[in-house]
Design an enzyme around this catalytic site. Sequence first.
Site, PDB file in Angstrom:
ATOM      1  N   GLN A 101      20.170  10.737  13.954  1.00 32.98           N
ATOM      2  CA  GLN A 101      19.614  12.001  14.447  1.00 32.98           C
ATOM      3  C   GLN A 101      19.642  13.029  13.318  1.00 32.98           C
ATOM      4  OE1 GLN A 101      21.545  12.639  18.693  1.00 32.98           O
ATOM      5  NE2 GLN A 101      22.804  11.281  17.466  1.00 32.98           N
ATOM      6  N   ASN A 102      20.209  12.636  12.169  1.00 31.24           N
ATOM      7  CA  ASN A 102      20.370  13.588  11.073  1.00 31.24           C
ATOM      8  C   ASN A 102      19.103  13.701  10.226  1.00 31.24           C
ATOM      9  OD1 ASN A 102      22.907  13.669  12.088  1.00 31.24           O
ATOM     10  ND2 ASN A 102      23.861  12.469  10.468  1.00 31.24           N
ATOM     11  N   ASP A 104      19.408  14.795   6.951  1.00 35.33           N
ATOM     12  CA  ASP A 104      19.960  15.149   5.635  1.00 35.33           C
ATOM     13  C   ASP A 104      19.778  14.090   4.550  1.00 35.33           C
ATOM     14  OD1 ASP A 104      21.873  13.201   6.321  1.00 35.33           O
ATOM     15  OD2 ASP A 104      23.342  14.694   6.998  1.00 35.33           O
ATOM     16  N   HIS A 119      14.948  12.471  14.387  1.00 34.14           N
ATOM     17  CA  HIS A 119      14.629  13.903  14.383  1.00 34.14           C
ATOM     18  C   HIS A 119      13.936  14.339  13.099  1.00 34.14           C
ATOM     19  CE1 HIS A 119      17.921  14.555  17.666  1.00 34.14           C
ATOM     20  NE2 HIS A 119      16.804  14.058  18.149  1.00 34.14           N
ATOM     21  N   CYS A 127       1.927  21.922   6.896  1.00 29.66           N
ATOM     22  CA  CYS A 127       1.255  23.130   7.385  1.00 29.66           C
ATOM     23  C   CYS A 127       0.822  22.857   8.818  1.00 29.66           C
ATOM     24  CB  CYS A 127       0.035  23.436   6.518  1.00 29.66           C
ATOM     25  SG  CYS A 127      -1.003  24.711   7.277  1.00 29.66           S
ATOM     26  N   CYS A 130      -3.478  23.203   8.721  1.00 26.30           N
ATOM     27  CA  CYS A 130      -4.358  22.206   8.074  1.00 26.30           C
ATOM     28  C   CYS A 130      -3.651  20.875   7.816  1.00 26.30           C
ATOM     29  CB  CYS A 130      -4.953  22.761   6.786  1.00 26.30           C
ATOM     30  SG  CYS A 130      -3.763  22.880   5.425  1.00 26.30           S
ATOM     31  N   GLY A 191      29.889   9.733  14.991  1.00 25.34           N
ATOM     32  CA  GLY A 191      29.695  11.175  14.821  1.00 25.34           C
ATOM     33  C   GLY A 191      28.587  11.782  15.652  1.00 25.34           C
ATOM     34  N   SER A 193      27.789  13.518  19.670  1.00 24.87           N
ATOM     35  CA  SER A 193      28.268  13.880  21.008  1.00 24.87           C
ATOM     36  C   SER A 193      27.515  13.086  22.081  1.00 24.87           C
ATOM     37  CB  SER A 193      28.094  15.383  21.241  1.00 24.87           C
ATOM     38  OG  SER A 193      26.719  15.726  21.135  1.00 24.87           O
ATOM     39  N   ASN A 217      34.313   8.703  16.683  1.00 28.78           N
ATOM     40  CA  ASN A 217      33.959  10.115  16.878  1.00 28.78           C
ATOM     41  C   ASN A 217      35.237  10.933  17.006  1.00 28.78           C
ATOM     42  OD1 ASN A 217      31.415  11.670  17.272  1.00 28.78           O
ATOM     43  ND2 ASN A 217      32.515  12.421  19.070  1.00 28.78           N
TER      44      ASN A 217
HETATM   45  N1  APR Z   1      34.078  12.342  12.076  1.00 25.15           N
HETATM   46  C1  APR Z   1      33.681  11.857  13.280  1.00 25.15           C
HETATM   47  N2  APR Z   1      33.148  12.628  14.242  1.00 25.15           N
HETATM   48  C2  APR Z   1      33.022  13.934  13.991  1.00 25.15           C
HETATM   49  C3  APR Z   1      33.412  14.512  12.757  1.00 25.15           C
HETATM   50  C4  APR Z   1      33.962  13.654  11.773  1.00 25.15           C
HETATM   51  N3  APR Z   1      34.371  14.098  10.601  1.00 25.15           N
HETATM   52  N4  APR Z   1      33.144  15.836  12.804  1.00 25.15           N
HETATM   53  C5  APR Z   1      32.611  16.075  14.010  1.00 25.15           C
HETATM   54  N5  APR Z   1      32.528  14.926  14.730  1.00 25.15           N
HETATM   55  C6  APR Z   1      31.965  14.704  16.074  1.00 25.15           C
HETATM   56  C7  APR Z   1      32.168  15.867  17.023  1.00 25.15           C
HETATM   57  O1  APR Z   1      33.386  15.709  17.701  1.00 25.15           O
HETATM   58  C8  APR Z   1      30.958  15.750  17.942  1.00 25.15           C
HETATM   59  O2  APR Z   1      31.265  15.016  19.119  1.00 25.15           O
HETATM   60  O3  APR Z   1      30.570  14.562  15.923  1.00 25.15           O
HETATM   61  C9  APR Z   1      29.932  14.974  17.122  1.00 25.15           C
HETATM   62  C10 APR Z   1      28.722  15.817  16.719  1.00 25.15           C
HETATM   63  O4  APR Z   1      28.011  16.153  17.855  1.00 25.15           O
HETATM   64  P1  APR Z   1      26.800  17.191  17.813  1.00 25.15           P
HETATM   65  O5  APR Z   1      27.210  18.397  17.062  1.00 25.15           O
HETATM   66  O6  APR Z   1      26.320  17.360  19.200  1.00 25.15           O
HETATM   67  O7  APR Z   1      25.735  16.434  16.896  1.00 25.15           O
HETATM   68  P2  APR Z   1      24.661  15.331  17.317  1.00 25.15           P
HETATM   69  O8  APR Z   1      25.217  14.402  18.335  1.00 25.15           O
HETATM   70  O9  APR Z   1      24.119  14.758  16.071  1.00 25.15           O
HETATM   71  O10 APR Z   1      23.555  16.242  17.986  1.00 25.15           O
HETATM   72  C11 APR Z   1      22.312  15.706  18.284  1.00 25.15           C
HETATM   73  O11 APR Z   1      21.472  17.891  18.600  1.00 25.15           O
HETATM   74  O12 APR Z   1      20.920  20.087  18.222  1.00 25.15           O
HETATM   75  C12 APR Z   1      20.590  18.821  17.990  1.00 25.15           C
HETATM   76  O13 APR Z   1      18.916  18.162  16.585  1.00 25.15           O
HETATM   77  C13 APR Z   1      20.299  18.343  16.607  1.00 25.15           C
HETATM   78  O14 APR Z   1      20.246  16.026  15.868  1.00 25.15           O
HETATM   79  C14 APR Z   1      21.020  17.018  16.531  1.00 25.15           C
HETATM   80  C15 APR Z   1      21.222  16.661  17.994  1.00 25.15           C
END
Ligand code: APR
Length: 248
Positions: A101-102, A104, A119, A127, A130, A191, A193, A217
């Site tokens: 979902q990243n 980066d 994502h 643009c 165009c 990593g 949610s 996670n």
């Molecule tokens: N190691 C493991 N897990 C981690 C760490 C780490 N160092 N740091 C944070 N986390 C966990 C957090 O506990 C959390 O549950 O990673 C999870 C990140 O969750 P979100 O912030 O909700 O990110 P994500 O699941 O990628 O969100 C999905 O939401 O807003 C959108 O487009 C954005 O792609 C993103 C999507």
Amino acid sequence: MQNLYDKAAELIKSKSYIVAFTGAGISVESGIPDFRSAGGLWERYNPNEYAEYSAFLKTPEKFWTMHSELSDLVLSAKPNPAHLALAELEEIGKLQTVITQNIDNLHQRAGNSRVLELHGSGETASCLSCQKQFDRTLVEEFIEITTVPRCPTCDGLIKPNVVLFSEPLPANVFEEARRELLRADLVIVVGSSISVFPAAALPYVVNQTGAPLIIVNDEPTPLDTSAEVVIHGKAGEVFPQILNALNE
Ligand code: APR
């Protein structure tokens, strides 16, 4: 804990079509904040104002302020041990695909060759009028300027090729991700949610296929009860331990 690393390593040893599903948490130790943890991006930026498609059309300067801040961090970030471990799992023929979902690009920089970006990517932009495409070098220039970048050809609004809230996910990427997960004999979620749909629906496929699931996670997730192994901890610390156990 060692028991969990051993259990994860045993699963990895016995499987050959592993698919990883990753979220912002895997990049936190590379210096990029996630969205929903304490200190996450949405604590400072309301996503309805800063990351929603119609809000982008109305007030693009808000999105660009946030995106420029994030992009500065992304540009100076390096893959951390968790990204590198996934690359190593590909190298030894275990991991077939990373679904992320990243935006980066850190999985690609770590060395994974098959990365499905649900994502989109912050590396390129288009643009909205165009459809002219802008590459990484130009996007880096857009990040530097303090005004909203406009298309040099038609003066249209420029938007990075990332999926904003209320925009559809790229259908072909989503479908391919689903196919990969249906085929997987082991799924590793790192990593995330697992709360932002439709992407979050994908790892639930294990409930259909019966493939074992490993979750790494920092905090509990709604899929923990479906997982064979759940490790609550920092991905950059957990993965080297799993690799150690694998190499023993
Ligand atoms: N190691 C493991 N897990 C981690 C760490 C780490 N160092 N740091 C944070 N986390 C966990 C957090 O506990 C959390 O549950 O990673 C999870 C990140 O969750 P979100 O912030 O909700 O990110 P994500 O699941 O990628 O969100 C999905 O939401 O807003 C959108 O487009 C954005 O792609 C993103 C999507």
